[in-house]
Write a protein that holds these residues in place. Structure first.
Motif, PDB file in Angstrom:
ATOM      1  N   PHE A 206      34.731  53.655  33.616  1.00 24.14           N
ATOM      2  CA  PHE A 206      34.602  52.647  34.670  1.00 24.14           C
ATOM      3  C   PHE A 206      35.107  53.219  35.998  1.00 24.14           C
ATOM      4  CE2 PHE A 206      36.139  49.117  37.238  1.00 24.14           C
ATOM      5  CZ  PHE A 206      35.125  48.181  37.124  1.00 24.14           C
ATOM      6  N   LYS A 207      36.251  53.868  35.949  1.00 26.49           N
ATOM      7  CA  LYS A 207      36.838  54.459  37.144  1.00 26.49           C
ATOM      8  C   LYS A 207      35.915  55.505  37.768  1.00 26.49           C
ATOM      9  CE  LYS A 207      39.720  56.104  40.183  1.00 26.49           C
ATOM     10  NZ  LYS A 207      39.808  55.464  41.520  1.00 26.49           N
ATOM     11  N   LYS A 208      35.239  56.289  36.941  1.00 30.01           N
ATOM     12  CA  LYS A 208      34.313  57.299  37.470  1.00 30.01           C
ATOM     13  C   LYS A 208      33.201  56.647  38.295  1.00 30.01           C
ATOM     14  CE  LYS A 208      34.904  60.667  33.700  1.00 30.01           C
ATOM     15  NZ  LYS A 208      34.217  61.302  32.526  1.00 30.01           N
ATOM     16  N   VAL A 209      32.694  55.516  37.794  1.00 28.13           N
ATOM     17  CA  VAL A 209      31.611  54.826  38.499  1.00 28.13           C
ATOM     18  C   VAL A 209      32.106  54.250  39.819  1.00 28.13           C
ATOM     19  CG1 VAL A 209      29.888  53.001  38.385  1.00 28.13           C
ATOM     20  CG2 VAL A 209      30.506  54.242  36.312  1.00 28.13           C
ATOM     21  N   THR A 210      33.240  53.540  39.779  1.00 27.02           N
ATOM     22  CA  THR A 210      33.743  52.917  41.008  1.00 27.02           C
ATOM     23  C   THR A 210      34.180  53.966  42.034  1.00 27.02           C
ATOM     24  OG1 THR A 210      35.964  52.681  40.044  1.00 27.02           O
ATOM     25  CG2 THR A 210      34.462  50.809  39.840  1.00 27.02           C
ATOM     26  N   GLU A 211      34.719  55.070  41.555  1.00 23.98           N
ATOM     27  CA  GLU A 211      35.139  56.132  42.476  1.00 23.98           C
ATOM     28  C   GLU A 211      33.935  56.778  43.155  1.00 23.98           C
ATOM     29  OE1 GLU A 211      37.038  60.257  41.441  1.00 23.98           O
ATOM     30  OE2 GLU A 211      38.652  58.788  41.677  1.00 23.98           O
ATOM     31  N   ALA A 212      32.893  57.048  42.385  1.00 24.86           N
ATOM     32  CA  ALA A 212      31.676  57.628  42.969  1.00 24.86           C
ATOM     33  C   ALA A 212      31.084  56.693  44.017  1.00 24.86           C
ATOM     34  CB  ALA A 212      30.656  57.912  41.866  1.00 24.86           C
ATOM     35  N   THR A 213      31.122  55.399  43.729  1.00 27.88           N
ATOM     36  CA  THR A 213      30.580  54.410  44.660  1.00 27.88           C
ATOM     37  C   THR A 213      31.439  54.317  45.917  1.00 27.88           C
ATOM     38  OG1 THR A 213      29.753  53.152  42.774  1.00 27.88           O
ATOM     39  CG2 THR A 213      29.819  52.014  44.887  1.00 27.88           C
ATOM     40  N   ILE A 215      33.303  56.611  47.286  1.00 22.88           N
ATOM     41  CA  ILE A 215      33.087  57.814  48.102  1.00 22.88           C
ATOM     42  C   ILE A 215      31.766  57.697  48.861  1.00 22.88           C
ATOM     43  CG2 ILE A 215      32.639  60.293  48.006  1.00 22.88           C
ATOM     44  CD1 ILE A 215      34.591  60.388  45.601  1.00 22.88           C
ATOM     45  N   ARG A 216      30.744  57.222  48.167  1.00 27.84           N
ATOM     46  CA  ARG A 216      29.417  57.091  48.783  1.00 27.84           C
ATOM     47  C   ARG A 216      29.407  56.056  49.903  1.00 27.84           C
ATOM     48  NH1 ARG A 216      26.842  55.772  44.471  1.00 27.84           N
ATOM     49  NH2 ARG A 216      26.286  53.590  44.862  1.00 27.84           N
ATOM     50  N   ARG A 217      30.129  54.954  49.705  1.00 23.54           N
ATOM     51  CA  ARG A 217      30.099  53.852  50.672  1.00 23.54           C
ATOM     52  C   ARG A 217      31.287  53.839  51.632  1.00 23.54           C
ATOM     53  NH1 ARG A 217      28.112  48.825  46.775  1.00 23.54           N
ATOM     54  NH2 ARG A 217      26.070  49.706  46.237  1.00 23.54           N
ATOM     55  N   GLY A 218      32.256  54.719  51.400  1.00 21.79           N
ATOM     56  CA  GLY A 218      33.343  54.856  52.352  1.00 21.79           C
ATOM     57  C   GLY A 218      34.418  53.808  52.303  1.00 21.79           C
ATOM     58  N   TYR A 219      34.842  53.409  51.102  1.00 17.91           N
ATOM     59  CA  TYR A 219      35.985  52.499  50.995  1.00 17.91           C
ATOM     60  C   TYR A 219      36.963  53.053  49.957  1.00 17.91           C
ATOM     61  CZ  TYR A 219      33.657  50.613  46.799  1.00 17.91           C
ATOM     62  OH  TYR A 219      33.046  50.473  45.575  1.00 17.91           O
ATOM     63  N   ARG A 220      38.154  52.461  49.925  1.00 12.41           N
ATOM     64  CA  ARG A 220      39.206  52.958  49.033  1.00 12.41           C
ATOM     65  C   ARG A 220      39.138  52.256  47.681  1.00 12.41           C
ATOM     66  NH1 ARG A 220      45.688  52.990  50.470  1.00 12.41           N
ATOM     67  NH2 ARG A 220      46.404  54.074  48.587  1.00 12.41           N
ATOM     68  N   ASP A 221      39.111  53.036  46.625  1.00 12.36           N
ATOM     69  CA  ASP A 221      39.053  52.492  45.269  1.00 12.36           C
ATOM     70  C   ASP A 221      40.460  52.365  44.697  1.00 12.36           C
ATOM     71  OD1 ASP A 221      37.959  51.654  42.842  1.00 12.36           O
ATOM     72  OD2 ASP A 221      37.756  53.698  42.071  1.00 12.36           O
ATOM     73  N   HIS A 222      40.621  51.498  43.701  1.00  9.41           N
ATOM     74  CA  HIS A 222      41.886  51.414  42.984  1.00  9.41           C
ATOM     75  C   HIS A 222      42.031  52.613  42.044  1.00  9.41           C
ATOM     76  CE1 HIS A 222      43.071  47.409  44.283  1.00  9.41           C
ATOM     77  NE2 HIS A 222      41.842  46.996  44.083  1.00  9.41           N
ATOM     78  N   ASP A 223      43.261  52.923  41.677  1.00  7.57           N
ATOM     79  CA  ASP A 223      43.469  54.016  40.724  1.00  7.57           C
ATOM     80  C   ASP A 223      43.234  53.505  39.299  1.00  7.57           C
ATOM     81  OD1 ASP A 223      45.777  52.576  40.068  1.00  7.57           O
ATOM     82  OD2 ASP A 223      47.082  53.860  41.249  1.00  7.57           O
ATOM     83  N   LEU A 224      43.154  54.441  38.371  1.00  2.55           N
ATOM     84  CA  LEU A 224      42.878  54.092  36.980  1.00  2.55           C
ATOM     85  C   LEU A 224      43.972  53.196  36.408  1.00  2.55           C
ATOM     86  CD1 LEU A 224      41.273  54.360  34.350  1.00  2.55           C
ATOM     87  CD2 LEU A 224      42.486  56.530  33.922  1.00  2.55           C
ATOM     88  N   ALA A 225      45.208  53.445  36.794  1.00  2.00           N
ATOM     89  CA  ALA A 225      46.325  52.653  36.279  1.00  2.00           C
ATOM     90  C   ALA A 225      46.162  51.172  36.625  1.00  2.00           C
ATOM     91  CB  ALA A 225      47.645  53.181  36.838  1.00  2.00           C
TER      92      ALA A 225
END
Length: 411
Positions: A206-213, A215-225
């Motif tokens: 799940f984290k891989k998907v949200t992180e890729a998104t 980066i692509r859209r330019g916002y900060r994602d939450h960490d896996l924890a």
């Protein structure tokens, strides 16, 4: 005359009292309190009494910033009556002003759980009851600080909602979508896209998907924890869903369909069925085109189930909130997010949950908000919150700190 009083309470009391309320925004839930405690935010809990009877409950966060604490009260208080109680609310604001001032507060930000406008997809609007919040908050010394368009420190001022209360089956749900929405979902069925829940051990996917998104859209994602804590704390109320495809299975299905169509053609030599044969031939060409398009994916992934998109939903008794999501851009041709949306809405209908909250949009209706355009495929409506209001307990001190920050940025 009613006697109104407020009191700070302990976490244990907040947990107990929270269970007595049927409709609680997930932001004000016990689970969110537990999550924020793990994330090391300071939390404060309050009750409001009218003639000694508890009528409201609220949780407020506090973070250390330059010059003191920043207090935030979001989508609160929660009223036991299930409806907004203006007198209690405004008295509580007065109480919080004193509380913030006495607890080293430099900022007190309040986001009331009140909608001010409903906007339908055809552009028509309906003004809603706001209880004079803007005027009265100004009178209490608060300043309206949210932008009319866009996000307020990451929080959406506009939400997109869909009423599910009159839908009772999957077929009714699908018919309620726009034509483009129906088409996109049906394509996921043709592609063999499947939706399933992730286990705790799979949250890294799940984290891989949200992180890729992000980066692509330019916002900060939450960490896996964060996602792991969310999963554990919210339990069955949180659903981490993914849409997957197995390219080998899809190819096998296409070949099977082509063979079936070819048998129909071979077994039909009637002149009267020439038009039908031409239609079958056209379908074969379409399937063969899909086979050609899918070959690069098949060569790369073979007989594997590949995640195309992922979403996190939070469930309560009266709504499901679409909180976080992501998708891989290389797989956008498979319309995977539509399969996820359909899945979660069918579950909501089965559980008699009346409202689906797609959550944030920018509030820009000029056709430039791609997120809104996606959500409009499911035919709902937009609501504008009354926004956020900020009180500065020590305005002179706040202005000096703001000036110092501005000078430091210049240097």
């Amino acid at each position: 005359m009613e006697n109104i009083e407020f009191q700070e309470i302990k976490y244990e009391d907040f947990v107990e009292l929270n269970q007595e309320i049927k409709q609680v925004d997930f932001i004000q839930s016990v689970e969110m309190a537990s999550l924020l405690r793990i994330r090391e935010l300071d939390l404060y809990y309050f009750i409001g009494r009218v003639d000694s009877e508890v009528k409201m409950l609220a949780m407020m966060t506090a973070a250390q910033v330059a010059g003191g604490k920043k207090f935030e009260l979001k989508f609160a208080p929660t009223f036991y009556s299930g409806k907004f109680e203006a007198e209690l609310f405004f008295d509580f604001m007065g109480y919080l002003k004193s509380f913030a001032k006495n607890h080293n507060g430099i900022i007190l930000k309040v986001v009331p759980a009140v909608n001010q406008r409903k906007v339908y997809d055809d552009g028509s609007q309906k003004e809603l009851e706001t209880y004079g919040i803007s005027h009265k908050m100004k009178g209490l010394g608060f300043v309206k600080t949210n932008p009319e368009i866009g996000y307020d420190e990451g929080e959406p001022t506009w939400h997109y909602l869909k009423d599910l209360s009159k839908l009772h089956s999957e077929s009714e749900l699908l018919k309620s979508f726009s034509k483009d929405g129906q088409y996109s979902f049906k394509k996921t069925k043709q592609f063999g896209v499947e939706v399933r829940k992730l286990t705790y051990e799979e949250l890294s996917e799940f984290k891989k998907v949200t992180e890729a998104t992000s980066i692509r859209r330019g916002y900060r994602d939450h960490d896996l924890a964060y996602y792991q804590s969310f999963y554990k704390i919210f339990g069955d109320r949180a659903q981490f869903l993914v849409a997957e495809i197995n390219f080998q299975t899809y190819v096998d299905a296409l070949n099977s369909q082509i063979e079936k169509l070819q048998r129909l053609i071979d077994s039909s030599d009637s002149v009267k069925k020439e038009k039908q044969r031409n239609e079958w031939q056209s379908q074969i060409r379409s399937q063969e085109k899909r086979l050609k398009e899918i070959q690069p994916f098949l060569a790369r992934y073979a007989d594997q189930s590949i995640i195309l998109a992922a979403s996190l939903f939070v469930e309560s008794s009266n709504e499901i909130v679409y909180l976080f999501s992501g998708s891989y851009d290389e797989f956008k041709m498979f319309y995977a997010p539509y399969a996820i949306q359909y899945k979660i809405m069918t579950e909501a209908i089965e559980k008699d949950i009346p409202l689906y909250n797609f959550y944030g949009i920018t509030g820009n209706f000029d056709g430039t908000d791609g997120v809104l355009m996606f959500k409009q495929n499911f035919k709902g409506y937009s609501v504008q919150k009354v926004g956020s209001f900020t009180y500065y307990p020590y305005p002179g001190k706040y202005r000096l700190i703001a000036l110092a920050k501005k000078i430091l940025r210049r240097n």
